[in-house]
Scaffold this motif. Structure first.
Motif, short mmCIF file in Angstrom:
data_model
loop_
_atom_site.label_atom_id
_atom_site.label_comp_id
_atom_site.label_asym_id
_atom_site.label_seq_id
_atom_site.Cartn_x
_atom_site.Cartn_y
_atom_site.Cartn_z
N ALA A 101 0.81 -1.21 0.00
CA ALA A 101 0.00 0.00 0.00
C ALA A 101 0.85 1.26 0.00
CB ALA A 101 -0.93 0.00 1.22
N GLN A 102 2.08 1.21 0.54
CA GLN A 102 2.93 2.39 0.59
C GLN A 102 3.81 2.51 -0.66
OE1 GLN A 102 2.72 0.31 3.49
NE2 GLN A 102 1.11 1.72 4.07
N GLY A 103 3.69 1.55 -1.54
CA GLY A 103 4.47 1.62 -2.77
C GLY A 103 5.89 1.11 -2.64
N VAL A 104 6.25 0.49 -1.51
CA VAL A 104 7.61 -0.04 -1.37
C VAL A 104 7.76 -1.30 -2.19
CG1 VAL A 104 7.95 0.95 0.91
CG2 VAL A 104 6.94 -1.31 0.72
N THR A 105 8.92 -1.48 -2.78
CA THR A 105 9.16 -2.64 -3.64
C THR A 105 10.51 -3.24 -3.31
OG1 THR A 105 10.18 -1.25 -5.33
CG2 THR A 105 7.81 -1.65 -5.53
N VAL A 106 10.72 -4.44 -3.83
CA VAL A 106 12.02 -5.09 -3.72
C VAL A 106 12.74 -4.88 -5.04
CG1 VAL A 106 13.23 -7.25 -3.33
CG2 VAL A 106 11.10 -6.78 -2.12
N SER A 107 13.96 -4.39 -4.97
CA SER A 107 14.69 -4.05 -6.20
C SER A 107 15.11 -5.29 -6.96
CB SER A 107 15.93 -3.22 -5.86
OG SER A 107 16.86 -4.02 -5.14
N THR A 108 15.37 -5.10 -8.23
CA THR A 108 15.83 -6.20 -9.07
C THR A 108 17.15 -6.75 -8.55
OG1 THR A 108 14.77 -5.16 -10.98
CG2 THR A 108 16.46 -6.82 -11.43
N GLN A 109 18.02 -5.83 -8.03
CA GLN A 109 19.31 -6.28 -7.53
C GLN A 109 19.15 -7.21 -6.33
OE1 GLN A 109 18.45 -3.19 -8.18
NE2 GLN A 109 19.86 -2.45 -9.78
N VAL A 110 18.24 -6.88 -5.41
CA VAL A 110 18.03 -7.72 -4.22
C VAL A 110 17.39 -9.04 -4.60
CG1 VAL A 110 16.81 -7.89 -2.02
CG2 VAL A 110 18.00 -5.78 -2.62
N LYS A 111 16.46 -9.01 -5.57
CA LYS A 111 15.89 -10.27 -6.03
C LYS A 111 16.99 -11.17 -6.59
CE LYS A 111 11.25 -8.60 -7.20
NZ LYS A 111 10.27 -8.40 -8.28
N ALA A 112 17.89 -10.60 -7.36
CA ALA A 112 19.00 -11.39 -7.91
C ALA A 112 19.89 -11.93 -6.79
CB ALA A 112 19.82 -10.52 -8.87
N LEU A 113 20.09 -11.09 -5.75
CA LEU A 113 20.88 -11.54 -4.60
C LEU A 113 20.21 -12.73 -3.92
CD1 LEU A 113 23.21 -10.98 -2.53
CD2 LEU A 113 21.55 -9.57 -1.29
N LEU A 114 18.89 -12.64 -3.73
CA LEU A 114 18.16 -13.74 -3.10
C LEU A 114 18.31 -15.03 -3.90
CD1 LEU A 114 14.85 -11.94 -2.03
CD2 LEU A 114 16.58 -12.90 -0.50
N LYS A 115 18.14 -14.92 -5.21
CA LYS A 115 18.21 -16.11 -6.06
C LYS A 115 19.57 -16.80 -5.92
CE LYS A 115 15.26 -14.12 -9.68
NZ LYS A 115 15.25 -13.62 -11.07
N SER A 116 20.64 -16.02 -6.06
CA SER A 116 21.97 -16.64 -6.05
C SER A 116 22.36 -17.13 -4.67
CB SER A 116 23.00 -15.64 -6.57
OG SER A 116 23.04 -14.48 -5.74
N GLU A 117 22.09 -16.33 -3.63
CA GLU A 117 22.52 -16.70 -2.29
C GLU A 117 21.72 -17.87 -1.72
OE1 GLU A 117 25.18 -15.35 -0.23
OE2 GLU A 117 25.64 -15.03 -2.35
N LEU A 118 20.46 -17.96 -2.05
CA LEU A 118 19.65 -19.09 -1.55
C LEU A 118 20.15 -20.40 -2.14
CD1 LEU A 118 16.07 -17.54 -1.60
CD2 LEU A 118 17.28 -18.41 0.41
N LEU A 119 20.45 -20.40 -3.44
CA LEU A 119 20.97 -21.63 -4.06
C LEU A 119 22.35 -21.97 -3.48
CD1 LEU A 119 19.91 -21.19 -7.79
CD2 LEU A 119 18.71 -22.37 -5.95
N ALA A 120 23.17 -20.94 -3.24
CA ALA A 120 24.47 -21.19 -2.63
C ALA A 120 24.32 -21.73 -1.21
CB ALA A 120 25.29 -19.89 -2.63
N CYS A 121 23.34 -21.23 -0.48
CA CYS A 121 23.09 -21.72 0.88
C CYS A 121 22.77 -23.20 0.87
CB CYS A 121 21.95 -20.92 1.50
SG CYS A 121 21.40 -21.56 3.09
N ILE A 122 21.91 -23.62 -0.06
CA ILE A 122 21.55 -25.04 -0.13
C ILE A 122 22.78 -25.88 -0.42
CG2 ILE A 122 20.24 -26.73 -1.46
CD1 ILE A 122 18.07 -24.60 -1.83
#
Length: 1025
Positions: free
Chosen positions: A79-100
Motif C-alpha cells: 500500500a505504501q508503494g515499497v518494492t524489492v529491487s531487481t538487484q536484491v531479487k538477484a541476490l536472493l536467487k543466487s545466495e539461496l541456491l548457494a546456501c543449499i
C-alpha cells in the motif's frame, strides 16, 4: 554501516527468540519497522542465513525470509508503494541456491529449500521465465552424487508441483526421468523419500488422468522404497513412504490399479507399531476408494482383517495396577492418544462397511470363533469388540445368525476378566442399535436377565454398561458422571424398544430426573452427561410423540445455545511461536499449504463443532417427531438453522440443518390446518421464502457428495409440501431459481444427478411442461431438460428422456413467448451437438429443421423482443446442417441469410465462429457451387470486424481470408485469359478463385448497403493491410 546493520539484525533475531514477552514484542515492532525498507531487510536476512555461526539464528532467518517473501513478493508493491529491487531479487536467487549447496545442517537446508520454492512461485507465477537458472540447477542437483543437494532439489520440485503440472506440460517427460532415477535402489533412502513426496504432489496436481499414465511405471520403484526401509530397520523412512502411498491412494486410486496387489503386499509388510498404522491407512483407503477392486483380489480380506485384529491385541492391562487404573478412569477422561488398538478397531468398522458382509464374515468369524475360547483375555476382548465394530457393515449376514451370536456374547457377561465383561455388555449395546428393534423383540429374555445380573458386578465400569433407572437416583458424585450418562442412554433405548404404551407411565419420572440433573448443580463443559442427556431426551421424545411437548421449554433453549456456538477458527503461520490455541483442550490443528502463502496452521475448536452438530441433529429430531406440537418454536429454530445450511466447517452441521427444513415447514403447515394459535398462510409462504434462497445457493456450492445427497433429499421433501398446501407452492420466480440450481447440479455431476432429478423434480417439471402452465414455468422446464441433454448425453444418460421431450421442443418452437421459444431452440441445438444418430435420428432432424425455419420466418421473429429466440434457432439450424448433408443443402443458405446475429451475444459468437470454420473448409453448400454466396459472407465479415460478436481468436483467421482476397485481385497478364477454376479441395483454389469478381460486385451487393462507415473502414483495412 553494513556491520552495524547486521549486528542490529542479529540482535533482533535473538530478541524474537526470547522467552521474555516484553523483549519479543519490542523485536516484533522492530521487524515491522524494517519492512518499510525491504531491500535492507532481505539483504540482512540473507546475510544472517549465509554467514551467522549460530544455527538458531540461521534457522530463524530462513523462516523469516519465507514469511517476508510471501508478504511482499506476492504483490509487486504494497500500500505504501515499497518494492524489492531487481538487484536484491538477484541476490536472493543466487545466495539461496548457494546456501543449499553449502549449509551443513539438514533442517536449515530444508528451510532454505522452502524459501526457494516460495520465491519461485511468486516470481514465475507472473513471469514463467523470471528465474531461468533455477530449473537447470534443480536438474543438475537430481543428477548429482551429492545427497543433500539431490534431496533439496526434489524438495523444491515438491513445492513447485502445481506450477510444473500446469505450466510445463511439455517437460513432463523430463520429470519422469528425474523421478525414475531418484527412486533407484542405489539412491539414499532420504533421496528416494523426497522423490516420493515430490511425485505424490505432482500426481495430485495433474488435472487429467491421461497425464498420470506414463508415471505408473514408477509404482514398483515406490514400493521398493518401503521394502528397503523395512529391510534396513529404518522405521521413519518406511512410515514416510507409506504416508505418500496413502496420499496417492486417497485421490488417485486408479493410478495404482495396475500394481494394486503389490501395493497391498507392501502395506501389509510393516509390523512395527508406527509403520503398521500407516499401512492400515493405505489398505483402508483402497478398500473405501476401490471396493470392487479390493473384493476381486483373492486375498485382500484374508490378509487385511488379521492385521486389524492383531492390532486390537495391543492393550495394556496385564498387571493389577493397570487394571485398577483402567477401572478408576472416567471414560470421558481417557488418554486421547491414538493407539494401535484404536486403529485396528476403526479399521474393522471401515473394512466391513466398504467390503460388505459377504466378503468380511467368513474371514472375520473364522478368527473370532478361534479366539473366543482362548486363555488370552485380550483375544476374547478383541473377538467381542470385532463383532461390535463390524455389525453395521455385516448387518445382513449377521442378522441371519443373530440368536447364536447374541447367546455367545451373553455368556461372556460372566468372564473372569472385567475388560472382557465390559466388552461383552458394550457389544450387546451396540448390537441393540444395529439390529434393533428385532433384537429386543426376539432376544430380550436372554439379554435382560444377564444385564440385571451384571448390575451387581464388582467393577464399576462394567456397571456403567448394565445400568438401569435406579442408577439415576442413587449414583451421585463426579466419579459417577459417565455411569449416570450410560444409565440415561440405557433407559432411553429401552423406551424406544418397548414403545409409548409400556414406557409412558415411567416417562414422567425419567424426564423429571433428567430435568433435575440439567437444572441442578452447574454441569462442567466436559461433563459427559450433557451429551447423553441430549440424546436420551431425543429418544424419549421419539417414543412419546406429541406427549413430549410439555418438556420442550427445558430442552430447546440449551440446544439453540449449542447450535450457535462459535468454533473459534484461527489461521496462523506454521512458524508462529505464539499460536498456543492448539494446546487447549478441545482444539485441533491441521497444516495446509496455501499456494502463494506457504504453510498455514488452521486451528478450530472441535468440541464446539461436535456440540453444534449434535444440537442441530437434536433439533431436527424434535421437529420431525413432534410435528405441529413443535410449532411454537418453528420461527426461532428456523432463524438459527437456515444460516447453518451454509456452515462451511462441518458436513454434519449442514446436513442436520438442511434435513430440518422440510420438517419445520411441515410443522407450520400442520399447525395451520389445525388452527393453531399464530399459524397463518402468510407465515407458511414467508418461511418457505426464507429457506429457499440459502438452500439453492448451497445446492450449487456443496463440495461433499454425500452431504449433497442428503440435501437433495431434503429439498425434494420441501418441494413435495407444495402438493398438499397451496401456500407452500413455489412462485414463478422461485421455480426459475430452482431450475437454475438443478442445472448447475447437472453441469457438475452430469448423469450422476439423474436419480435425484427423477425422484425429486421430475413430477414437478413434467407439470411445468404442460401447455396449461404459465410461460415462465414452461420455459424453466425446457431449460432443465436442455441441461439433461447438454450434460448427460456423453454416457447416454439423456437418451431415455428424448422421446418424451422432443415433441415438446417442436411444439414450443411455435410458442408466442420468446423465452419459451429460446429454450426450445437451445434444446434442439443440444440434440444436434450432443446426441448420437441413434438418439437424434435423421427423421427427427428433418422435423427439427422445419420447426426452426418456421420460427425464424414467422412475422416479427427478428424484432428486438423476439430476436434472442431467433438467434438460438439459427444456431440450432447450423448444428443440424453440420450433421446432415440432406438438410445442409437447403439449410446452409437460409442459415447464412440470417447472419450476423446480434441479440444473444453468446450464441452469436458460436455461430460466427462456425461461419469462419465452414468458409475455411470451402463448404460448397454454404458458399454455392461457384461460390456465388461469397459476397454475402464478406459482407457478414465486414459487419463483424471491430465488434465483440466474434471471438478474438477468429479475427486473424477472417483477416487471413480477406487478405488473400486482396492478393487474388492484383492484376496479372494471364488472369483474364485464365479459365474459371472448378471447385477443388484446397482452400485457396476453392474459395479465392472467385474473389476478384466478388470484390468487383461488393459495392452493388444488397448487403453492402447495410455496412456502416465504420464497417466499411474495417473491411477496407483488412483487405488492404
Amino acid at each position: 554501516m553494513v556491520d552495524v546493520a547486521l549486528q542490529q539484525m542479529e540482535a533482533m533475531l535473538r530478541a524474537l527468540m526470547s522467552t521474555d514477552n516484553a523483549v519479543r514484542n519490542q523485536a516484533e515492532e522492530a521487524l515491522a519497522q524494517a519492512r518499510q525498507a525491504p531491500d535492507s531487510l532481505f539483504s540482512a536476512l540473507i546475510a544472517m542465513l549465509r554467514s551467522n555461526q549460530d544455527e538458531q539464528v540461521r534457522s530463524l532467518a530462513a523462516v523469516l525470509l519465507r514469511k517476508e517473501i510471501i508478504r511482499l513478493l506476492a504483490q509487486s508493491a504494497d500500500a505504501q508503494g515499497v518494492t524489492v529491487s531487481t538487484q536484491v531479487k538477484a541476490l536472493l536467487k543466487s545466495e539461496l541456491l548457494a546456501c543449499i549447496e553449502q549449509e551443513p545442517q539438514r533442517s536449515i537446508r530444508k528451510k532454505a529449500s522452502d524459501v526457494v520454492g516460495q520465491l519461485a512461485i511468486n516470481i514465475m507465477s507472473n513471469d514463467p521465465s523470471g528465474w531461468p537458472e533455477l530449473f537447470p540447477w534443480m536438474l543438475e542437483g537430481t543428477r548429482s552424487t551429492n545427497v543433500p543437494l539431490h534431496e533439496a532439489a526434489l524438495a523444491i520440485f515438491n513445492t513447485l508441483s502445481e506450477f510444473i503440472a500446469e505450466k510445463m506440460a511439455a517437460h513432463h517427460g523430463m520429470l519422469l526421468d528425474v523421478f525414475r532415477s531418484s527412486l533407484q535402489a542405489q539412491q539414499e533412502l532420504s533421496v528416494r523419500n523426497a522423490a516420493l513426496r515430490a511425485l505424490a504432489s505432482f500426481l495430485m496436481a495433474l488435472s487429467e488422468p491421461s497425464q498420470r499414465v506414463p508415471f505408473q511405471e514408477l509404482v514398483p520403484l515406490m514400493l521398493q522404497t518401503i521394502s528397503d526401509a523395512l529391510a534396513r530397520g529404518m522405521e521413519d523412512e518406511c512410515r514416510e513412504a507409506l504416508e505418500v502411498f496413502v496420499e496417492v491412494a486417497e485421490s488417485q486410486t486408479k493410478f495404482l490399479k495396475r500394481h494394486l496387489a503389490e501395493c497391498v503386499t507392501g502395506a501389509l509388510a510393516p509390523r512395527r507399531p508406527l509403520a503398521c498404522v500407516d499401512g492400515s491407512a493405505f489398505l483402508l483407503t483402497i478398500a473405501e476408494g476401490a471396493p470392487t477392486l479390493a473384493r476381486k483380489m483373492p486375498r485382500f480380506c484374508a490378509d487385511t482383517v488379521p492385521v486389524a485384529l492383531a492390532m486390537m491385541l495391543e492393550l495394556e492391562c496385564d498387571t493389577a495396577q493397570e487394571l485398577q487404573e483402567w477401572e478408576d478412569e472416567d471414560e470421558d477422561e481417557e488418554d486421547t492418544e491414538v493407539t494401535n488398538y484404536d486403529v485396528g478397531e476403526e479399521a474393522l468398522d471401515r473394512l466391513a462397511i466398504a467390503l460388505g458382509g459377504k466378503a468380511m464374515m467368513p474371514v472375520l468369524f473364522g478368527i473370532i470363533q478361534e479366539w473366543f475360547p482362548s486363555d488370552d483375555w485380550k483375544k476374547r476382548h478383541a473377538a467381542l469388540m470385532a463383532i461390535s465394530q463390524s455389525g453395521e457393515g455385516c448387518e445382513a449376514q449377521m442378522a441371519k445368525q443373530l440368536e447364536p451370536i447374541v447367546t455367545t456374547i451373553v455368556t461372556r457377561f460372566g468372564d473372569a476378566h472385567p475388560r472382557v465383561r465390559w466388552a461383552a455388555i458394550n457389544t450387546i449395546g451396540q448390537m441393540s442399535t444395529d439390529f434393533g428393534p428385532q433384537l429386543q423383540a426376539k432376544l430380550h429374555s436372554c439379554v435382560l436377565p444377564a444385564l440385571v445380573s451384571a448390575m451387581d458386578d464388582g467393577c464399576k465400569r462394567v456397571k456403567a454398561h448394565a445400568a438401569a433407572a435406579e442408577l439415576l437416583r442413587n449414583s451421585g458424585g463426579k466419579e459417577y458422571r459417565m455411569l449416570r450418562g450410560k444409565a440415561m442412554e440405557c433407559i432411553s433405548l429401552i423406551g424406544v424398544a418397548v414403545g409409548k404404551d409400556k414406557f409412558g407411565p415411567d416417562a414422567k419420572d425419567v424426564m423429571e430426573l433428567l430435568i433435575k440433573t440439567q437444572q441442578g448443580a452447574e454441569l462442567d463443559t466436559d461433563d459427559p452427561q450433557v451429551s447423553f442427556m441430549l440424546q436420551a431426551c431425543a429418544r424419549i421424545c421419539k417414543c412419546l410423540g406429541e406427549h413430549f411437548q410439555p418438556y420442550l421449554p427445558f430442552v430447546i433453549p440449551p440446544l439453540l445455545a449449542s447450535a450457535q456456538l462459535d468454533p473459534e477458527l484461527h489461521v496462523t503461520d506454521v512458524d508462529d511461536e505464539d499460536g498456543d490455541q492448539e494446546d487447549e483442550e478441545g482444539m485441533e490443528s491441521v497444516t495446509v499449504n496455501i499456494r502463494g502463502q506457504g504453510n498455514k496452521r488452521i486451528t478450530i475448536r472441535t468440541s464446539a463443532l461436535e456440540e453444534k452438530a449434535t444440537a442441530c441433529s437434536m433439533l431436527h429430531s424434535y421437529v420431525a417427531d413432534l410435528k405441529e406440537a413443535f410449532f411454537p418454536y418453528v420461527q426461532e429454530v428456523a432463524t438459527i438453522l437456515v444460516p447453518l445450511i451454509k456452515f462451511q466447517y462441518m458436513d454434519e452441521v449442514r446436513t442436520a440443518a438442511m434435513m430440518a427444513m422440510p420438517e419445520l415447514l411441515d410443522s407450520c403447515i400442520l399447525a395451520l390446518a389445525k388452527g393453531a394459535s399464530g399459524a397463518s398462510a402468510a407465515l407458511v409462504s414467508q418461511l418457505l421464502c426464507f429457506m429457499l434462497e440459502p438452500i439453492l445457493e448451497q445446492l450449487k456450492a456443496e463440495p461433499d457428495v454425500e452431504t449433497l445427497a442428503c440435501q437433495l433429499e431434503a429439498f425434494g421433501e420441501l418441494l413435495a409440501h407444495g402438493g398438499s398446501c397451496e401456500h407452500a407452492k413455489l412462485s414463478a420466480d422461485q421455480i426459475q431459481k430452482s431450475t437454475e440450481a438443478a442445472g448447475k447440479l447437472f453441469e457438475v455431476y452430469q448423469s450422476g444427478y439423474l436419480p435425484y432429478f427423477d425422484s425429486l423434480l421430475m413430477p414437478t417439471v413434467s407439470e411445468m411442461l404442460q401447455p396449461t402452465a404459465i410461460a415462465s414455468s414452461r420455459a424453466a422446464a425446457l431449460c432443465l431438460f436442455d441441461d439433461v441433454i447438454e450434460h448427460c448425453s456423453a454416457d447416454g444418460g439423456s437418451s431415455r428422456y428424448i422421446a418424451g421431450i422432443f415433441p415438446a421442443l417442436l411444439q414450443y418452437m411455435g410458442d408466442e413467448t420468446t423465452e419459451v421459444r429460446q429454450a426450445a431452440a437451445y434444446g434442439i441445438a443440444m440434440l444436434g451437438e450432443r446426441c448420437n444418430d441413434a438418439t437424434f435420428t435423421e427423421a427427427m432432424m428433418q422435423q427439427a429443421a422445419q420447426a426452426l425455419v418456421l420460427a425464424v420466418d414467422a412475422p416479427g421473429a427478428w424484432e428486438e423482443e423476439h430476436a434472442s429466440a431467433s438467434d438460438n434457432a439459427i444456431s440450432a439450424l447450423g448444428k443440424i446442417c453440420k450433421r446432415s448433408d440432406a438438410i445442409g443443402a437447403v439449410g446452409w443458405p437460409r442459415w447464412l441469410e440470417a447472419l450476423p446475429l446480434r441479440a444473444d451475444r453468446e450464441e452469436a459468437r458460436h455461430v460466427h465462429a462456425t461461419l469462419c470454420e465452414q468458409v475455411e473448409k470451402s463448404n460448397t453448400q454454404l458458399l454455392g457451387a461457384n461460390h456465388e454466396r461469397l459476397p454475402d459472407v464478406i459482407c457478414v465479415f465486414g459487419r463483424l470486424l471491430g465488434t465483440d460478436l466474434i471471438a478474438d481468436e477468429y479475427l486473424p483467421r477472417i483477416g487471413h481470408l480477406l487478405k488473400q482476397a486482396r492478393t487474388r485481385t492484383r492484376p496479372g497478364p494471364s488472369r483474364s485469359a485464365a479459365p474459371p477454376h472448378p471447385p477443388s479441395p484446397p482452400l485457396a483454389a476453392q474459395v479465392h478463385s472467385g474473389l476478384p469478381q466478388v470484390l468487383q460486385q461488393l459495392p452493388s451487393h444488397p448487403k453492402f448497403a447495410l455496412l456502416s462507415e465504420e464497417n466499411r473502414a474495417e473491411l477496407e483495412k483488412a483487405l488492404s493491410s
